[in-house]
Design a protein around this motif. Structure first.
Motif: not given
Lengths: 131, 144, 495
Positions: B69-70, B72-74, B76, C18, C21
């Motif tokens: 998840p992390r 993916t967030a980074i 984006v 973001l 997260v």
């Protein structure tokens, strides 16, 4: 070329809709993703591809595409929709596998958790859960 | 995991870094040649798939840097950030800017599209890798 | 500057997602979430101010003009929708702080929440058909995530029901995009409007019909609404308010945009069919609401019925009706989100969502009863609340256009709505508790819940007391008296 694509897209739509109408959840989600491929094919066909077209890459030293190049826009659209379809397919497969694992089956008609069947006197079922 | 295949397990130890290197190579050549963030990301997910087949879902989960998840967030975040310099240059969002770095033996073009591609790479790797691992985890639970 | 304003409706929530997260602790995550929601609200207010003073704003992303690039466009309709979206997001987050049926915030609640907001914001500012599809999918994916959140079987059940119809709907949208691009070589709204102007309107019917199918699924209209009552009741209250307020309205917005600005010259039969669908949507939704006793289910069926009114407005296809529809959407978002929040407070205080198990709340909570009445009566259309103006304008346009049957159906639905709203109110507040227990369970953290509810109620009352400035602002989106003039100005901007 267009005719071949159209026939192929039609056949894929047929297969997709057939699977979606199944009661088995796994078949259903596979049907949705197959339907997505038909849409992708239709998008590809919207660029009016013909035999002998060149890929949409600007040749070395030139500023613009040659007139024989394929239309790049539908290709970009198809790529995007493939990615999105990919994500949706992954998600829906995980979803159905999880349901299959927890309930021991994947029959769409047996899935009445959210909408429990009415009581015998045709009244809506009582809400059991506490807020 | 029921049956473990020794040959595959040993081979995966060598193949995994090799596939990751190939993924990064595909990512870097992507702007002018076939390749790019999405395809590179898929190659990286293949590497994760190899690990999960050889050594199980837990090992595959650990092989995704930072956790799925992390990452993916980074990803984006990187892709969105690549559009921001344009705002300061008074151009519309996502207008891409380039800088030429002379490295002596070659000219290296670095630009915001590379940042964007790297972001896409991370998103694809994180999201699909994570989903793949969770599918395999369900499968493993089912067959104790 | 304009580029910043136009990208903010989706970039800010995305950035917030973001950050939530990346920050480790729950407290910091909450802070980031509120900061992001507040910033979105402020920027949305700036966007409204800018549109009010400068008119329609446009930016081509990456400097790529149509037909290759994606254009972001904000007119009065987009700006108003962005503003109300930011407001609903902030108040839902606020309500989340109370203990009335909140969502579990562990894991990926906040990221999914903000990606959903980003998707909604993106739909409102895009000026490109394919980009609209992409935002639909962003919304779909994050909505699925929020539905499946928690992973209980009832969540998964709801997610499947939501997934199959909505995914099929967006695929119909994708087919429409493909065919439209093949026919015109354009995806930009303004350019499509220009291209679809020729006389042979019938040629556009298949494409517009495919779009209609996609948007009707999203809006939850007859006959493709079954996913809505099948999935909404599993959601926790703040998320439910968000879904109920925004998601179906995105479908309505897309349809309104298509009918008013992209294919205003669609054949008459298109609007005729839409009108009859709206009649069925209104009545079927209201009848579904009358049958049920679960407050959330009643309200979910009311969404269907209210979407019918909005489709009715779009089907009339006059500028007055379009302005009225836009106003209706704004009013509906405020009132409907609030009703779901109120239902959560009522259920938490009384102990159940089922009307057959609760009662007698009026004596203990007269304020709550009054707040419920504000939103419920606004939904019914009682003056001087916001719903009154929305319905009055729609009915007047309906009669002026000679659509007596549609207008009569709308009036009938008003009575049915009144009936089922009163059913909730009487059962929950006035009638004695069926088990004879009259002591309600107080909320441990009531202030955030009541603050969110009071804010929504204020919006409803304010829209009812001062509708003129809002209507005047919205009317700019539907501009000149002659539709072709509005079209020409749109097309000029695209060049």
């Amino acid at each position: 070329m267009i005719l071949a694509l159209a026939v192929a897209a039609g056949a894929i739509v047929f297969a997709g809709v057939y699977l979606i109408l199944s009661r088995d959840l796994l078949r259903m989600v596979v049907g949705v993703s197959i339907l997505g491929y038909a849409a992708n094919l239709a998008l590809l066909a919207s660029g009016r591809p013909e035999p002998g077209m060149k890929p949409a890459i600007v040749p070395e030293g030139l500023e613009a595409l040659s007139s024989a190049a394929a239309d790049p826009v539908p290709q970009a659209l198809v790529l995007t929709s493939i990615v999105i379809g990919f994500a949706l397919t992954c998600f829906s497969l995980v979803l159905v596998l999880a349901i299959q694992q927890r309930t021991g089956g994947a029959d769409a008609d047996a899935l009445r958790e959210v909408e429990p069947p009415p009581t015998h006197d045709h009244q809506p079922a009582l809400v059991e859960e506490e807020p | 995991m029921k049956g473990r295949i020794l040959v595959l397990e040993v081979a995966a130890r060598f193949l995994h870094p090799l596939m990751m290197a190939a993924a990064v190579w595909v990512l870097l050549r992507g702007h002018d040649l076939p390749g790019g963030g999405f395809i590179g990301g898929l190659v990286a997910v293949c590497a994760t798939a190899l690990v999960s087949v050889a050594r199980g879902a837990e090992a595959a989960r650990a092989s995704i840097p930072l956790g799925a998840p992390r990452l993916t967030a980074i990803g984006v975040g990187l892709a969105a950030t690549s559009g921001l310099p344009a705002l300061f240059a008074d151009a519309p969002f996502l207008t891409h800017l380039w800088v030429e770095l002379p490295l002596g033996f070659t000219q290296l073009s670095i630009g915001t599209p590379l940042l964007f591609d790297a972001g896409v790479f991370a998103v694809v790797f994180g999201a699909l890798g994570g989903l793949l691992v969770s599918i395999l985890a369900i499968d493993e639970e089912e067959a104790p | 500057m304009i580029s910043l304003l136009l990208t903010a409706p989706f970039l800010l929530p995305l950035a917030t997602a973001l950050l939530t997260v990346l920050v480790p602790s729950g407290g910091a995550r909450k802070g980031v979430a509120f900061g992001g929601a507040l910033a979105s609200l402020l920027v949305a207010a700036c966007l409204v101010a800018e549109v009010a003073s400068e008119g329609v704003l446009r930016v081509a992303i990456g400097g790529w003009e149509a037909p290759f690039g994606i254009e972001l466009v904000a007119d009065a309709l987009s700006a108003a929708m962005v503003l109300i979206t930011a407001l609903v997001a902030l108040l839902a987050l606020l309500f989340q702080e109370s203990d009335a049926d909140p969502a579990e915030t562990s894991g990926y609640f906040h990221p999914l929440f903000f990606v959903l907001i980003a998707g909604v914001g993106g739909t409102f500012v895009t000026g490109d058909l394919f980009n609209l599809y992409v935002w639909f999918e962003v919304m779909l994916l994050s909505a699925l995530g929020l539905l499946a959140f928690g992973g209980r079987v009832r969540n998964l059940d709801a997610t499947v029901k939501y997934f199959v119809l909505n995914a099929t709907g967006t695929l119909a949208f994708l087919f429409a995009v493909a065919f439209l691009y093949a026919a015109t070589g354009q995806l930009n709204f303004a350019a499509l409007a220009e291209a679809s102007r020729p006389d042979d309107a019938a040629r556009w019917l298949p494409f517009v019909s495919l779009l209609l199918v996609a948007f009707l699924v999203k809006a939850g209209a007859f006959p493709v609404f079954s996913w809505l009552p099948a999935s909404y009741p599993v959601l926790p209250a703040p998320v439910l308010a968000l879904f109920a307020g925004l998601l179906t309205k995105v479908g309505v917005y897309a349809l309104l945009r298509t009918a008013a600005h992209v294919f205003p010259t669609a054949p008459v039969i298109f609007f005729e069919i839409l009108g009859w669908l709206s009649v069925f949507t209104m009545i079927v939704g209201a009848l579904g609401a009358i049958y049920h006793y679960d407050v959330r289910r009643i309200l979910a069926f009311h969404i269907v019925s209210q979407v019918g009114y909005m489709l009715f407005g779009i089907a009339l296809h006059t500028q007055g009706a379009q302005v009225a529809t836009a106003f209706y959407v704004l009013h509906h978002i405020a009132a409907k989100s609030n009703l779901f929040l109120l239902a959560a407070v009522v259920a938490r205080t009384a102990g159940s969502y089922d009307l057959r198990r609760i009662g007698g709340l009026y004596a203990a909570r007269p304020g709550l009863a009054l707040l419920f009445l504000v939103s419920a009566l606004s939904m019914v259309g009682v003056p001087p609340l916001s719903g009154f103006w929305a319905k009055l304008m729609l009915l007047r346009e309906g009669i002026a256009e000679g659509r007596y049957v549609w207008t009569a159906a709308a009036l009938l639905t008003g009575f049915l709505t009144l009936f089922s709203m009163m059913k909730i109110w009487f059962a929950a507040f006035l009638e004695a508790h069926p088990a004879g227990v009259d002591a309600p369970k107080p909320l441990a953290r009531a202030t955030p819940a009541y603050a969110a509810i009071a804010c929504f109620a204020t919006v409803t009352i304010a829209l009812g007391l001062f509708p003129e400035p809002v209507l005047e602002f919205l009317a700019r989106a539907f501009g000149a008296s002659d539709p072709t003039e509005a079209l020409a100005s749109l097309a000029e901007g695209a060049r």
